[in-house]
Design a protein around this motif. Structure first.
Motif, PDB file in Angstrom:
ATOM      1  N   LEU A  97       0.819  -1.043   0.046  1.00 23.06           N
ATOM      2  CA  LEU A  97      -0.011  -0.067   0.141  1.00 23.06           C
ATOM      3  C   LEU A  97       0.839   1.226  -0.080  1.00 23.06           C
ATOM      4  O   LEU A  97       2.288   1.140   0.544  1.00 23.06           O
ATOM      5  CB  LEU A  97      -0.837   0.027   1.390  1.00 23.06           C
ATOM      6  CG  LEU A  97      -1.905  -1.198   1.448  1.00 23.06           C
ATOM      7  CD1 LEU A  97      -2.756  -1.175   2.845  1.00 23.06           C
ATOM      8  CD2 LEU A  97      -2.719  -1.560   0.421  1.00 23.06           C
ATOM      9  N   LEU A  98       0.426   2.368  -0.531  1.00 22.26           N
ATOM     10  CA  LEU A  98       1.317   3.465  -0.493  1.00 22.26           C
ATOM     11  C   LEU A  98       1.226   4.208   1.072  1.00 22.26           C
ATOM     12  O   LEU A  98       0.082   4.335   1.258  1.00 22.26           O
ATOM     13  CB  LEU A  98       0.777   4.774  -1.645  1.00 22.26           C
ATOM     14  CG  LEU A  98       1.170   4.028  -2.888  1.00 22.26           C
ATOM     15  CD1 LEU A  98       0.816   5.078  -4.145  1.00 22.26           C
ATOM     16  CD2 LEU A  98       2.351   3.409  -3.382  1.00 22.26           C
ATOM     17  N   PRO A  99       2.375   4.451   1.561  1.00 19.41           N
ATOM     18  CA  PRO A  99       2.201   4.736   3.006  1.00 19.41           C
ATOM     19  C   PRO A  99       1.856   6.160   3.091  1.00 19.41           C
ATOM     20  O   PRO A  99       1.222   6.317   4.506  1.00 19.41           O
ATOM     21  CB  PRO A  99       3.874   4.676   3.481  1.00 19.41           C
ATOM     22  CG  PRO A  99       4.407   4.500   2.037  1.00 19.41           C
ATOM     23  CD  PRO A  99       3.575   4.008   1.131  1.00 19.41           C
ATOM     24  N   GLU A 100       1.814   6.946   2.382  1.00 14.94           N
ATOM     25  CA  GLU A 100       1.459   8.461   2.520  1.00 14.94           C
ATOM     26  C   GLU A 100      -0.099   8.432   2.486  1.00 14.94           C
ATOM     27  O   GLU A 100      -0.710   9.548   2.721  1.00 14.94           O
ATOM     28  CB  GLU A 100       2.014   9.371   1.792  1.00 14.94           C
ATOM     29  CG  GLU A 100       1.940   9.202   0.274  1.00 14.94           C
ATOM     30  CD  GLU A 100       3.176   8.207  -0.256  1.00 14.94           C
ATOM     31  OE1 GLU A 100       3.046   7.085  -0.056  1.00 14.94           O
ATOM     32  OE2 GLU A 100       4.167   8.699  -0.931  1.00 14.94           O
ATOM     33  N   LEU A 101      -0.935   7.467   1.661  1.00 13.34           N
ATOM     34  CA  LEU A 101      -2.253   7.524   1.566  1.00 13.34           C
ATOM     35  C   LEU A 101      -3.047   6.796   2.368  1.00 13.34           C
ATOM     36  O   LEU A 101      -2.725   5.780   2.910  1.00 13.34           O
ATOM     37  CB  LEU A 101      -2.547   6.773   0.218  1.00 13.34           C
ATOM     38  CG  LEU A 101      -2.064   7.478  -1.192  1.00 13.34           C
ATOM     39  CD1 LEU A 101      -2.524   6.913  -2.380  1.00 13.34           C
ATOM     40  CD2 LEU A 101      -2.104   8.981  -1.099  1.00 13.34           C
ATOM     41  N   SER A 141       0.337   2.731   7.992  1.00 11.32           N
ATOM     42  CA  SER A 141       1.135   2.321   9.359  1.00 11.32           C
ATOM     43  C   SER A 141       0.424   2.069  10.613  1.00 11.32           C
ATOM     44  O   SER A 141       0.858   1.497  11.448  1.00 11.32           O
ATOM     45  CB  SER A 141       2.243   3.473   9.690  1.00 11.32           C
ATOM     46  OG  SER A 141       1.534   4.500   9.636  1.00 11.32           O
TER      47      SER A 141
END
Lengths: 242, 827
Positions: A97-101, A141
């Motif tokens: 998964l893209l961590p910033e989203l 996260s």
């Protein structure tokens, strides 16, 4: 009408370039035939290094076989596997998964890229489906491994691909979570009439597939599935159109 | 154990040598070190040269200079402190011949000249120089070769100066006491001392110089005597500093201060590199700890690796700096004859060591973080760390150290740092506004642009750092280049719009009357005339100038000479008041002054401070009651120090005038007549000014171009570092996008759109920052009114957009080499 992927007499080998002197060719498999149908589930098992992931890449049309050919049959129209690209989704062992989203935006990502104005609505629907509507605003996260994989499943299915390729989807999860995730994965694919191709070491997970293959020593053999009795029923349920 | 760790560090250093983050770090460090070492070496060579120059070119053991002739009493005292004295007189005069004129320094000497060293003359421009004892005989004049050529003279020609005629007898080649004019390009002539009396120049315009032969102890006594008896006089001696030393110290300081910009860019690059570095080192250290090693091992390995990295750079830095030093010295040899390049190993080593210490401060957060690392890092990859905030604090410490070390102009430092801060805020604001508004407004739309805006907004923090880094580099580059261009353009415009094309810098009362008369007769337009008298600051708040102000500055350099003190009733139209209160008309309190704002800032003066001036050998103390700045649009004659008109009644000193005249082409030849009668009028045409300016501009252009190359180099490193810092994330993003069934072409398109948006934000921020800085700095520091050319700005915008986009896309090519297979392999 259903869609299918067919591999005919495909072989895959690569050159080992570890050192110029000892350069050798390693063959993963030879003259392999395999047919994957939309709406059906498949599991490919086998020891590490047998070439399971390479087979997955060939089926997805992301790699070209050393010999043989792959075909995508859609509505009786046959084309190369290049045309399959827009119809496939992936689920990875590491979730990716893209961590910033947030979870919601991760799920909405493929739809946004496709320019779908209903992206967020559809993403919300899918998050609810995988039981994570209350975690929509959380970032990866802040999610457990099981939750992250649910988000990844929702993301892979949200744009209604015809085939889902899953590489060890429960490899990073405990047994309890692995069971839950696999149930969600199979149910979602079936509900969405998506073909599911899983590469796994986990026999329990593999046993949930309608078709189980074992890849070892360059040969692909079909194993008996506990679900095989239900195959005919499943095929009947299959929606006629792609 | 330590030995073993060093071996291990060497092994890992070799392994990581070609990794992008290590390569970028080496580039940043090497570039900065080469700049700093070259600057230090070049500056040291100049100071060393000046010191030698002082020893060889003073023409005496000590030289006393002042505007007035010594009284018999003073002369007796001076004689008692010396073995021998030679007196010379000097005045600025314009020589005319056959309708041509040339301003020059006219020196009058006797038969006892020179005191020490050799006077060289020749009988024609082509003849060899011969040693000559004593100056010209009465009625003769010797001119230097440039003056000789510019007036197109031949040996034996007669020059008329005032009412006197002089025969051109020899070509002046070298005067041994020319130290004080070492940096002066004025043309020179010598006459006999007896003729100076006949010429009847105004006494107050003559500069008296006493060349003194004295023992060291006598020189020391002489200095004390001068401080006590002649505070307004200047003394130079062999163990003192060269008059140019301060100027070059200032030049070095200015260049050093500009290196803040370079350190700032390096800080951005290192901060970006540290993100990758930290992650790798922390991971490695945690692995070591999981295998039983202590966290000291991780720190030691990291420290040794860093040291090896620096040590590998040292020979390259030393060699390249020496080469650049040699190039600079060769270039300066046009200004300083006989300057020689010499290898200075000790200074090179010392400067490299200082730079390494600064880099260690930059890098220290990595080691501090390693001290805190634990095995748990391996389990919790997303563990928050304070290290990146620490990196920023450490970078700030380094920048402050550099600024403190080099700053001598408080206002300029403040404005430079202020401009950088404003630009940072501006770019951060623009980034936030563009991405937030862009994402909000395109939410209802679909496609690649809205998606890119959405992704950029989600990555606002990391993207802002990248934008800020490249934006600041672009701003600095743009400002440097724009300044160079605008300085030239503004001077061009200045020539056209200037208030008159002939400036009178100094005219006595009688000369001013003659100018007025001549202007009337010749139908010349006299635009402005402002009176002043010469005053020399000797004390500030009862302390000598050098005791009061320790740091060199423009203001201090100017105040150490006699300045022009203007008097006025009301605030001149060329000024505006910035603080304090202007005196009322016909005030009785005449001992008050208004000082230019920059002088106040440079010398840290406040209202109420007291300045003691020596005016015509008398001491006067004034209180600062106001501060003024230049206001454009009402003429160009301005004064740093102004006092009430009422003061004139209390001060007995000769009055002078500054004036401006406008001559048309036909009126220029008439000037010869005025100059012949009044050779001491100091006038300069704007054309001459422009010529001098062009020469200065050519020199500045070379310096700034070299500086621009440094900025470009660092800007590229910043871009590469920022991309390197985000490469893993980008790669993953592209692979994930491809796993949704998209082709690599889509990733390319997204990348291009992202870089276009990034470049647009950067260009807007950099141009706005440059505009604001121009407004701030141009006026206060260079007295230029900033008028940006919007066409040029638009062209600049386009260039920045295309360059940053292309460079960004090119540098991102590695992150586009991603595939779904890589995601599968990532277990």
């Amino acid at each position: 009408m259903s869609c299918s992927i067919e591999l005919k007499s495909v072989s895959q080998s690569f050159r080992n370039n570890a050192s110029e002197k000892n350069a050798s060719t390693i063959t993963l498999f030879e003259n392999l035939d395999l047919s994957i149908k939309q709406g059906q589930s498949y599991a490919i098992t086998g020891p590490s290094g047998a070439g399971k992931s390479s087979l997955l890449m060939l089926l997805a049309g992301l790699e070209v076989p050393t010999s043989g050919q792959g075909r995508f049959i859609n509505d009786n129209h046959t084309s190369t596997l290049d045309n399959l690209r827009a119809e496939i989704g992936f689920i990875f062992q590491q979730f990716h998964l893209l961590p910033e989203l947030t979870a919601l935006h991760n799920v909405a990502l493929p739809l946004k890229l496709r320019g779908d104005k209903q992206a967020i609505k559809k993403a919300e629907y899918w998050l609810e489906k995988v039981g994570l509507s209350d975690r929509a605003k959380h970032k990866p996260s802040q999610l457990s491994g099981g939750e992250q994989q649910r988000v990844a499943i929702a993301r892979a299915l949200v744009f209604s691909p015809k085939f889902i390729f899953a590489d060890e989807p429960t490899g990073n999860l405990d047994q309890h979570n692995a069971n839950e995730i696999s149930d969600i994965l199979f149910a979602s694919c079936q509900e969405n009439n998506a073909g599911l191709i899983i590469v796994t070491h986990n026999s329990l997970l593999a046993s949930k597939a309608q078709h189980i293959y074992s890849l070892a020593n360059g040969e692909l053999t079909k194993a008996l599935s506990t679900n095989s009795v239900n195959d005919q029923q499943a095929e009947l349920k299959q929606v006629a159109s792609c | 154990m330590l030995n073993h760790h060093m071996q291990l560090s060497w092994h890992y250093f070799k392994q990581e040598y070609n990794q992008p983050h290590q390569r970028l770090l080496r580039w940043v460090q090497a570039t900065l070190m080469i700049f700093i070492v070259t600057l230090t070496l070049a500056s040291n060579t100049i100071q060393h040269y000046l010191q030698n120059n002082l020893q060889n070119l003073l023409g005496a053991d000590a030289v006393l200079t002042q505007k007035d002739k010594l009284t018999p009493q003073q002369l007796t005292s001076l004689k008692s402190l010396s073995k021998r004295i030679v007196n010379t007189l000097q005045i600025n005069a314009t020589l005319t011949f056959n309708g041509k004129w040339q301003s020059s320094k006219l020196k009058a000497v006797g038969d006892d000249y020179p005191l020490q060293g050799e006077l060289l003359t020749s009988t024609s421009l082509q003849s060899p120089a011969t040693v000559t004892r004593g100056g010209p005989v009465a009625g003769n004049i010797w001119l230097d070769s440039r003056l000789f050529a510019s007036l197109m003279l031949s040996m034996g020609d007669v020059i008329k100066l005032g009412e006197e005629s002089f025969i051109v007898a020899r070509v002046l080649i070298h005067e041994p006491d020319r130290l004080m004019e070492g940096h002066n390009v004025a043309m020179r002539a010598i006459v006999n001392k007896l003729d100076m009396g006949k010429l009847a120049f105004p006494a107050d315009l003559i500069q008296y110089r006493y060349l003194v032969s004295a023992a060291k102890s006598q020189v020391l006594q002489l200095i004390d005597w001068q401080k006590e008896q002649l505070p307004a006089a200047k003394i130079h001696h062999k163990s003192g500093s060269h008059p140019l030393a301060l100027f070059w110290q200032r030049t070095e300081n200015f260049l050093g201060l500009t290196s803040i910009i370079l350190f700032f860019m390096a800080a951005i690059a290192i901060e970006q590199i540290a993100q990758v570095h930290l992650k790798k080192e922390q991971y490695f250290s945690a692995i070591c700890m999981s295998l039983g090693a202590s966290n000291v091992t991780g720190v030691q390995l990291s420290l040794f690796k860093w040291l090896i990295n620096i040590m590998v750079l040292m020979p390259i830095v030393a060699i390249l700096s020496s080469v650049f030093h040699w190039l600079v010295v060769s270039w300066l040899s046009a200004t300083f004859s006989e300057i020689i390049w010499q290898l200075d190993v000790w200074l090179t080593a010392k400067t490299i060591a200082t730079s390494v210490l600064l880099f260690a401060v930059f890098h220290s957060p990595v080691w501090l973080t390693l001290c805190q690392t634990s095995v748990s890092k391996l389990f919790h990859q997303n563990q928050k760390s304070i290290s990146l905030a620490l990196v920023k604090i450490c970078a700030l410490v380094v920048l402050v150290l550099v600024a403190v070390n080099y700053s001598d102009n408080g206002l300029l430092t403040l404005m430079l740092v202020g401009s950088i801060l404003i630009t940072i805020t501006l770019i951060a604001g623009i980034s936030w506004a563009v991405l937030t508004l862009g994402e909000k407004t395109t939410q209802q739309f679909s496609g690649l642009v809205p998606f890119t805006l959405f992704m950029m907004k989600q990555r606002l923090l990391s993207k802002s750092t990248q934008i800020l880094g490249i934006g600041l580099s672009t701003f600095l580059l743009l400002f440097t280049l724009m300044f160079l261009k605008d300085l030239g353009d503004t001077m061009g415009a200045y020539q056209r719009t200037h208030d008159g094309n002939l400036m009178v810098a100094q005219a006595s009362q009688s000369e001013m009357k003659a100018i007025e008369q001549w202007a009337k007769e010749s139908d010349v337009d006299l635009r402005q005339a402002k009176p002043y008298l010469y005053a020399k600051v000797v004390k500030i708040n009862n302390q000598t100038l050098n005791e009061f102000a320790k740091k060199p500055s423009d203001s201090l350099a100017t105040l150490s000479h006699a300045i022009r003190l203007h008097w006025t009733q009301a605030l001149p139209k060329t000024n505006s008041l910035v603080q304090g209160k202007w005196w009322i008309k016909d005030t009785k309190n005449w001992q008050q002054i208004s000082l230019e704002e920059e002088v106040m800032t440079d010398l840290s003066l406040t209202l109420g401070d007291k300045l003691t001036f020596i005016i015509h050998q008398q001491s006067y103390t004034f209180t600062i009651t106001a501060s003024h700045v230049y206001k454009p649009g009402a003429g160009s004659i301005i004064f740093w120090v102004q006092m009430p008109e009422a003061a004139i009644a209390h001060i007995n000193a000769p009055h002078y005038n500054m004036a401006s005249l406008e001559l048309n082409d036909d009126q220029w030849p008439l000037l010869g007549q005025l100059w012949q009668q009044h050779p001491t009028i100091r006038m300069v045409s704007l054309q001459e000014l422009t010529k001098q300016f062009d020469a200065i501009l050519a020199m500045i252009t070379k310096v700034i171009s070299g500086f621009a190359v440094m900025i470009i180099l660092l800007a590229i490193i910043v871009i590469l570092s920022s991309i390197n810092a985000l490469e893993d994330k980008e790669k993953k993003k592209n692979s994930v996008i491809m796993s949704f069934g998209f082709l690599k072409a889509t990733c390319w398109q997204l990348n291009i759109i992202e870089w276009l948006i990034t470049a647009l934000i950067i260009a807007t921020g950099a141009i706005a920052g440059t505009y604001l800085t121009g407004m701030l700095i141009y006026q206060s520091q260079f007295s230029l009114s900033y008028q940006p050319d919007f066409l040029i700005l638009f062209i600049t915008l386009t260039i920045i957009l295309s360059t940053v986009t292309l460079l960004g896309i090119y540098a991102s090519r590695h992150s586009l080499k991603s595939s779904v297979k890589q995601l599968m392999a990532d277990t």
